[in-house]
Design a protein around this motif. Structure first.
Motif, PDB file in Angstrom:
ATOM      1  N   MET A   1       0.773  -1.323  -0.127  1.00  0.00           N
ATOM      2  CA  MET A   1      -0.082  -0.060   0.075  1.00  0.00           C
ATOM      3  C   MET A   1       0.980   1.215   0.018  1.00  0.00           C
ATOM      4  O   MET A   1       1.990   1.389   0.883  1.00  0.00           O
ATOM      5  N   LYS A   2       0.531   2.277  -0.828  1.00  0.00           N
ATOM      6  CA  LYS A   2       1.356   3.492  -0.659  1.00  0.00           C
ATOM      7  C   LYS A   2       0.977   4.233   0.345  1.00  0.00           C
ATOM      8  O   LYS A   2       0.001   4.151   0.898  1.00  0.00           O
ATOM      9  N   LEU A   3       1.848   5.196   0.778  1.00  0.00           N
ATOM     10  CA  LEU A   3       1.851   5.859   1.627  1.00  0.00           C
ATOM     11  C   LEU A   3       0.586   6.878   1.505  1.00  0.00           C
ATOM     12  O   LEU A   3      -0.171   7.051   2.644  1.00  0.00           O
ATOM     13  N   SER A   4       0.506   7.565   0.469  1.00  0.00           N
ATOM     14  CA  SER A   4      -0.877   8.356   0.269  1.00  0.00           C
ATOM     15  C   SER A   4      -2.223   7.633   0.531  1.00  0.00           C
ATOM     16  O   SER A   4      -2.899   8.233   0.982  1.00  0.00           O
ATOM     17  N   GLU A   5      -2.103   6.451   0.075  1.00  0.00           N
ATOM     18  CA  GLU A   5      -3.239   5.656   0.266  1.00  0.00           C
ATOM     19  C   GLU A   5      -3.552   5.315   1.565  1.00  0.00           C
ATOM     20  O   GLU A   5      -4.744   5.373   2.163  1.00  0.00           O
ATOM     21  N   ALA A   6      -2.358   5.152   2.418  1.00  0.00           N
ATOM     22  CA  ALA A   6      -2.572   4.772   3.890  1.00  0.00           C
ATOM     23  C   ALA A   6      -3.128   5.947   4.577  1.00  0.00           C
ATOM     24  O   ALA A   6      -3.930   5.695   5.497  1.00  0.00           O
ATOM     25  N   VAL A   7      -2.473   7.237   4.150  1.00  0.00           N
ATOM     26  CA  VAL A   7      -3.197   8.486   4.763  1.00  0.00           C
ATOM     27  C   VAL A   7      -4.761   8.632   4.667  1.00  0.00           C
ATOM     28  O   VAL A   7      -5.390   9.005   5.695  1.00  0.00           O
ATOM     29  N   ALA A   8      -5.151   8.448   3.323  1.00  0.00           N
ATOM     30  CA  ALA A   8      -6.422   8.393   2.958  1.00  0.00           C
ATOM     31  C   ALA A   8      -7.177   7.668   3.812  1.00  0.00           C
ATOM     32  O   ALA A   8      -8.250   7.854   4.496  1.00  0.00           O
ATOM     33  N   ILE A   9      -6.913   6.614   4.114  1.00  0.00           N
ATOM     34  CA  ILE A   9      -7.729   5.185   4.688  1.00  0.00           C
ATOM     35  C   ILE A   9      -7.728   5.795   6.363  1.00  0.00           C
ATOM     36  O   ILE A   9      -8.500   5.776   6.983  1.00  0.00           O
ATOM     37  N   PHE A  10      -6.699   6.228   6.981  1.00  0.00           N
ATOM     38  CA  PHE A  10      -6.301   6.474   8.193  1.00  0.00           C
ATOM     39  C   PHE A  10      -7.340   7.721   8.371  1.00  0.00           C
ATOM     40  O   PHE A  10      -7.875   7.770   9.538  1.00  0.00           O
ATOM     41  N   CYS A  11      -7.192   8.640   7.745  1.00  0.00           N
ATOM     42  CA  CYS A  11      -8.064  10.140   7.814  1.00  0.00           C
ATOM     43  C   CYS A  11      -9.555   9.855   7.766  1.00  0.00           C
ATOM     44  O   CYS A  11     -10.452  10.418   8.211  1.00  0.00           O
ATOM     45  N   ASN A  12     -10.009   8.981   6.944  1.00  0.00           N
ATOM     46  CA  ASN A  12     -11.482   8.458   6.983  1.00  0.00           C
ATOM     47  C   ASN A  12     -11.734   6.877   7.567  1.00  0.00           C
ATOM     48  O   ASN A  12     -12.508   6.171   6.730  1.00  0.00           O
ATOM     49  N   ILE A  13     -11.055   6.722   8.551  1.00  0.00           N
ATOM     50  CA  ILE A  13     -11.280   5.226   9.044  1.00  0.00           C
ATOM     51  C   ILE A  13     -12.638   4.764   9.143  1.00  0.00           C
ATOM     52  O   ILE A  13     -12.902   3.556   8.831  1.00  0.00           O
ATOM     53  N   TYR A  14     -13.389   5.641   9.559  1.00  0.00           N
ATOM     54  CA  TYR A  14     -15.135   5.057   9.745  1.00  0.00           C
ATOM     55  C   TYR A  14     -15.633   4.899   8.730  1.00  0.00           C
ATOM     56  O   TYR A  14     -16.783   4.148   8.198  1.00  0.00           O
ATOM     57  N   ASN A  15     -15.420   5.641   7.430  1.00  0.00           N
ATOM     58  CA  ASN A  15     -16.237   5.940   6.082  1.00  0.00           C
ATOM     59  C   ASN A  15     -15.518   5.071   5.208  1.00  0.00           C
ATOM     60  O   ASN A  15     -15.943   5.070   3.978  1.00  0.00           O
ATOM     61  N   SER A  16     -14.265   4.454   5.534  1.00  0.00           N
ATOM     62  CA  SER A  16     -13.584   3.912   4.465  1.00  0.00           C
ATOM     63  C   SER A  16     -14.186   2.260   3.996  1.00  0.00           C
ATOM     64  O   SER A  16     -14.675   1.914   5.100  1.00  0.00           O
ATOM     65  N   GLN A  17     -14.344   1.842   2.866  1.00  0.00           N
ATOM     66  CA  GLN A  17     -14.728   0.823   2.505  1.00  0.00           C
ATOM     67  C   GLN A  17     -13.819  -0.479   2.765  1.00  0.00           C
ATOM     68  O   GLN A  17     -14.239  -1.555   2.397  1.00  0.00           O
ATOM     69  N   GLU A  18     -12.769  -0.352   2.871  1.00  0.00           N
ATOM     70  CA  GLU A  18     -11.401  -1.178   3.051  1.00  0.00           C
ATOM     71  C   GLU A  18     -11.727  -2.134   4.015  1.00  0.00           C
ATOM     72  O   GLU A  18     -12.629  -1.878   5.052  1.00  0.00           O
ATOM     73  N   SER A  19     -11.155  -3.303   4.084  1.00  0.00           N
ATOM     74  CA  SER A  19     -11.377  -4.359   5.002  1.00  0.00           C
ATOM     75  C   SER A  19     -10.787  -4.060   6.406  1.00  0.00           C
ATOM     76  O   SER A  19      -9.764  -2.979   6.413  1.00  0.00           O
ATOM     77  N   ASN A  20     -11.057  -4.602   7.517  1.00  0.00           N
ATOM     78  CA  ASN A  20     -10.407  -4.325   8.940  1.00  0.00           C
ATOM     79  C   ASN A  20      -8.836  -4.568   8.769  1.00  0.00           C
ATOM     80  O   ASN A  20      -8.041  -3.730   9.029  1.00  0.00           O
ATOM     81  N   ALA A  21      -8.544  -5.617   8.068  1.00  0.00           N
ATOM     82  CA  ALA A  21      -6.910  -5.682   7.776  1.00  0.00           C
ATOM     83  C   ALA A  21      -6.369  -4.585   7.153  1.00  0.00           C
ATOM     84  O   ALA A  21      -5.219  -4.348   7.490  1.00  0.00           O
ATOM     85  N   GLU A  22      -6.966  -4.074   5.797  1.00  0.00           N
ATOM     86  CA  GLU A  22      -6.366  -3.040   5.241  1.00  0.00           C
ATOM     87  C   GLU A  22      -6.318  -1.790   5.957  1.00  0.00           C
ATOM     88  O   GLU A  22      -5.390  -1.051   5.958  1.00  0.00           O
TER      89      GLU A  22
END
Length: 63
Positions: A1-22
Motif C-alpha cells: 500500500m502506498k503511503l498516500s493511500e494509507a493516509v487517505a484510509i487513516f483519515c477516513n477510518i470510519y467511512n472507508s470501505q476497506e477491510s479491517n486488515a487493510e
C-alpha cells in the motif's frame, strides 16, 4: 500500500470501505512513518485509536 493511500484510509477510518486488515495496515504505515502530516488532524489520530479499540480485543490488564 502506498503511503498516500494509507493516509487517505487513516483519515477516513470510519467511512472507508476497506477491510479491517487493510485499515490496520494503513494505521501501521502511518504510525511507522512517524507522521505528522499537515493533512492528519489530532481528531483523526483519536478516531484511528478509537477504531482499534472498537474492533480488536485489547488487553487492558496492568502488569
Amino acid at each position: 500500500m502506498k503511503l498516500s493511500e494509507a493516509v487517505a484510509i487513516f483519515c477516513n477510518i470510519y467511512n472507508s470501505q476497506e477491510s479491517n486488515a487493510e485499515k490496520m495496515e494503513a494505521i501501521s504505515i502511518v504510525v511507522k512513518n512517524g507522521m505528522p502530516f499537515n493533512s492528519i488532524t489530532k481528531q483523526e489520530y483519536v478516531n484511528a485509536l478509537q477504531w482499534i479499540f472498537e474492533n480488536y480485543e485489547v488487553d487492558d490488564k496492568e502488569e
